[in-house]
Enzyme design. Structure first.
Site, PDB file in Angstrom:
ATOM      1  N   CYS A 135       0.811  -1.231   0.000  1.00 43.87           N
ATOM      2  CA  CYS A 135       0.000   0.000   0.000  1.00 43.87           C
ATOM      3  C   CYS A 135       0.842   1.278   0.000  1.00 43.87           C
ATOM      4  CB  CYS A 135      -0.953   0.011   1.187  1.00 43.87           C
ATOM      5  SG  CYS A 135      -2.211  -1.249   1.066  1.00 43.87           S
TER       6      CYS A 135
ATOM      7  N   HIS B 292      -3.081   7.430   2.606  1.00 42.70           N
ATOM      8  CA  HIS B 292      -3.536   6.151   2.057  1.00 42.70           C
ATOM      9  C   HIS B 292      -4.863   5.810   2.734  1.00 42.70           C
ATOM     10  CE1 HIS B 292      -3.861   2.069   0.875  1.00 42.70           C
ATOM     11  NE2 HIS B 292      -3.589   1.588   2.072  1.00 42.70           N
TER      12      HIS B 292
ATOM     13  N   ASN C 260     -10.233   0.430   0.055  1.00 44.01           N
ATOM     14  CA  ASN C 260      -8.775   0.458  -0.045  1.00 44.01           C
ATOM     15  C   ASN C 260      -8.375  -0.067  -1.434  1.00 44.01           C
ATOM     16  OD1 ASN C 260      -6.026   0.086   0.118  1.00 44.01           O
ATOM     17  ND2 ASN C 260      -6.052  -0.974   2.086  1.00 44.01           N
TER      18      ASN C 260
HETATM   19  O1  UT7 Z   1      -3.728  -0.986   3.636  1.00 45.50           O
HETATM   20  C1  UT7 Z   1      -2.729  -1.772   4.127  1.00 45.50           C
HETATM   21  C2  UT7 Z   1      -2.765  -2.093   5.521  1.00 45.50           C
HETATM   22  N1  UT7 Z   1      -4.017  -2.586   6.015  1.00 45.50           N
HETATM   23  C3  UT7 Z   1      -4.628  -1.947   7.008  1.00 45.50           C
HETATM   24  O2  UT7 Z   1      -4.222  -0.898   7.403  1.00 45.50           O
HETATM   25  C4  UT7 Z   1      -5.815  -2.624   7.650  1.00 45.50           C
HETATM   26  C5  UT7 Z   1      -5.698  -2.524   9.151  1.00 45.50           C
HETATM   27  N2  UT7 Z   1      -6.755  -3.232   9.884  1.00 45.50           N
HETATM   28  C6  UT7 Z   1      -8.031  -2.805   9.889  1.00 45.50           C
HETATM   29  O3  UT7 Z   1      -8.383  -1.838   9.243  1.00 45.50           O
HETATM   30  C7  UT7 Z   1      -8.988  -3.492  10.816  1.00 45.50           C
HETATM   31  O4  UT7 Z   1      -8.279  -4.354  11.668  1.00 45.50           O
HETATM   32  C8  UT7 Z   1     -10.095  -4.310  10.082  1.00 45.50           C
HETATM   33  C9  UT7 Z   1     -11.066  -3.384   9.399  1.00 45.50           C
HETATM   34  C10 UT7 Z   1      -9.454  -5.248   9.075  1.00 45.50           C
HETATM   35  C11 UT7 Z   1     -10.901  -5.127  11.102  1.00 45.50           C
HETATM   36  O5  UT7 Z   1     -11.449  -4.287  12.102  1.00 45.50           O
HETATM   37  P1  UT7 Z   1     -11.230  -4.601  13.647  1.00 45.50           P
HETATM   38  O6  UT7 Z   1     -11.935  -3.541  14.366  1.00 45.50           O
HETATM   39  O7  UT7 Z   1      -9.758  -4.752  13.891  1.00 45.50           O
HETATM   40  O8  UT7 Z   1     -11.999  -5.961  13.810  1.00 45.50           O
HETATM   41  P2  UT7 Z   1     -11.426  -7.380  14.294  1.00 45.50           P
HETATM   42  O9  UT7 Z   1     -10.586  -7.998  13.235  1.00 45.50           O
HETATM   43  O10 UT7 Z   1     -10.861  -7.243  15.658  1.00 45.50           O
HETATM   44  O11 UT7 Z   1     -12.771  -8.202  14.409  1.00 45.50           O
HETATM   45  C12 UT7 Z   1     -13.764  -7.883  15.404  1.00 45.50           C
HETATM   46  C13 UT7 Z   1     -14.925  -8.826  15.225  1.00 45.50           C
HETATM   47  C14 UT7 Z   1     -14.532 -10.296  15.124  1.00 45.50           C
HETATM   48  O12 UT7 Z   1     -15.527 -11.049  15.758  1.00 45.50           O
HETATM   49  P3  UT7 Z   1     -15.319 -11.645  17.242  1.00 45.50           P
HETATM   50  O13 UT7 Z   1     -14.085 -12.488  17.156  1.00 45.50           O
HETATM   51  O14 UT7 Z   1     -15.138 -10.413  18.103  1.00 45.50           O
HETATM   52  O15 UT7 Z   1     -16.568 -12.395  17.483  1.00 45.50           O
HETATM   53  C15 UT7 Z   1     -14.563 -10.580  13.665  1.00 45.50           C
HETATM   54  O16 UT7 Z   1     -14.809 -11.922  13.368  1.00 45.50           O
HETATM   55  O17 UT7 Z   1     -15.599  -8.525  13.999  1.00 45.50           O
HETATM   56  C16 UT7 Z   1     -15.719  -9.721  13.225  1.00 45.50           C
HETATM   57  N3  UT7 Z   1     -15.690  -9.339  11.808  1.00 45.50           N
HETATM   58  C17 UT7 Z   1     -16.777  -8.956  11.147  1.00 45.50           C
HETATM   59  N4  UT7 Z   1     -18.063  -8.835  11.512  1.00 45.50           N
HETATM   60  C18 UT7 Z   1     -18.942  -8.399  10.599  1.00 45.50           C
HETATM   61  C19 UT7 Z   1     -14.601  -9.293  10.981  1.00 45.50           C
HETATM   62  N5  UT7 Z   1     -15.010  -8.875   9.774  1.00 45.50           N
HETATM   63  C20 UT7 Z   1     -16.346  -8.671   9.850  1.00 45.50           C
HETATM   64  C21 UT7 Z   1     -17.306  -8.218   8.916  1.00 45.50           C
HETATM   65  N6  UT7 Z   1     -18.589  -8.099   9.337  1.00 45.50           N
HETATM   66  N7  UT7 Z   1     -16.995  -7.900   7.649  1.00 45.50           N
END
Ligand code: UT7
Length: 329
Positions: A116, A256, A286
């Site tokens: 990215c 970004h 993204n």
């Molecule tokens: O561009 C290059 C670099 N990339 C980035 O900068 C991305 C960085 N990371 C992020 O932006 C975030 O970590 C994400 C958007 C990918 C995820 O958000 P988060 O707030 O970190 O969520 P999480 O991964 O901690 O997941 C929280 C919960 C989980 O459920 P449990 O385990 O708490 O029951 C996930 O399974 O949300 C669940 N979850 C979803 N729920 C509904 C994960 N994806 C989804 C979804 N819809 N699409």
């Protein structure tokens, strides 16, 4: 001898027509519009549909528009660099294909992969050629067809990415304009958190790798988020300090677009008001190498000659960095 600076003298960007919105994603994986919006800030993303279409088609649209807008003939271009993580093929370079499709015949061209952060890495690379005095017209393309490596059964990644790209023309100037400074970083220990498992030389494509869905993006969201917030904010604050820039000196942060929360954290650290931050993640998601040129293209009509911009990115690798530039057109 007068110092030669490299200035952006043209910008164009392009996104495909098809819009994949959160409502449609709700029918594909277990997710909700509300979750996606609150966690990422994304409402919709554009997807390149059609057999045989790849990243070069996105780059070609961007470059054609750029040449037209700047009144530049393809024969005048000396060098084209394409930043992408989704090349048309493993080889040759997508930059070669874009050059061929746009009639750029008197240049050499190559791809650059910094995930990215690719667009700012490529911009910082390109500017050295222009500053050397030997290169008069250099194009930097940032483009990705992320849908080609997104697993649309994985709700944690498929809601994030989209397809788009943009291109800038860099030319020399003796005015105090253009790219003023840059700070670039990489740390390969970050690779464990964000990568594509198969298809490279360590694990070439096989029936097993396809069955195991290893040709898609693998991302551990939380660690990547943590590193992204810290590093993108730190490097943006660092380039301000290094160049004695106060918040009021900055016209725009061009971040970004990975997650609205990462962008907001960076802006807070720089003490910038929301109006000074280019944000279009809600419309495109993204797009990896496409995000920064897509923003510059959208905000171009608001930019004035001499405006101070800070470009900042964070991505897989890990890679991250910032560029300070004075808008030249
Ligand atoms: O561009 C290059 C670099 N990339 C980035 O900068 C991305 C960085 N990371 C992020 O932006 C975030 O970590 C994400 C958007 C990918 C995820 O958000 P988060 O707030 O970190 O969520 P999480 O991964 O901690 O997941 C929280 C919960 C989980 O459920 P449990 O385990 O708490 O029951 C996930 O399974 O949300 C669940 N979850 C979803 N729920 C509904 C994960 N994806 C989804 C979804 N819809 N699409």
């Amino acid at each position: 001898m007068t110092k030669i600076n490299a200035a952006i003298t043209g910008i164009h960007a392009w996104a495909p027509d098809y819009i994949l919105d959160n409502k449609e994603l709700e029918t594909m994986v277990e997710t909700t519009d509300e979750w996606i919006l609150t966690r990422t800030g994304i409402s919709e993303r554009h997807i390149l549909k059609g057999e045989g279409k790849g990243t070069s088609d996105i780059g070609t649209e961007a470059v054609k528009g750029l040449l037209e807008k700047t009144g530049t003939s393809p024969e005048e271009i000396d060098l084209l660099i394409c930043a992408t993580v989704t090349p048309d093929m493993q080889f040759p370079a997508t930059a070669n294909i874009i050059s061929d499709k746009t009639g750029i015949k008197n240049a050499w061209s190559f791809d650059l992969n910094a995930a990215c952060s690719g667009f700012i890495y490529a911009l910082d690379t390109a500017r050295r050629f222009v500053e050397s005095g030997s290169y008069k017209k250099v194009i930097v393309v940032g483009a990705d067809k992320m849908s080609s490596i997104v697993d649309y059964t994985d709700r944690a990644t498929c809601v994030i990415f989209g397809d788009a790209g943009g291109a800038v023309l860099l030319e020399p100037t003796e005015e105090n304009l253009g790219i003023m400074d840059s700070i670039m970083h990489s740390d390969g220990v970050g690779r464990v958190h964000l990568h594509q498992k198969a298809g490279g030389s360590v694990k070439p494509a096989s029936h097993e790798t396809v069955d195991a869905r290893e040709h898609f993006i693998y991302q551990e969201g939380q660690p990547v988020f943590k590193f992204a917030v810290t590093n993108m904010a730190d490097v943006s604050a660092e380039i301000m300090k290094k160049n004695n820039l106060n918040p009021e000196d900055i016209s725009y942060l061009v971040p970004h677009q990975a997650n609205l929360r990462i962008i907001e954290a960076t802006a807070r650290r720089m003490q910038l008001d929301k109006e000074k931050v280019m944000i279009n993640i809600q419309k495109y998601g993204n797009t990896t190498n496409g995000t920064i040129p897509m923003c510059l293209h959208e905000w171009q009509h608001k930019l004035k000659k001499g405006d101070n911009l800070i470009l900042a990115a964070f991505g897989g690798g890990f890679t991250w960095g910032s560029i300070y530039l004075k808008w030249a057109i």
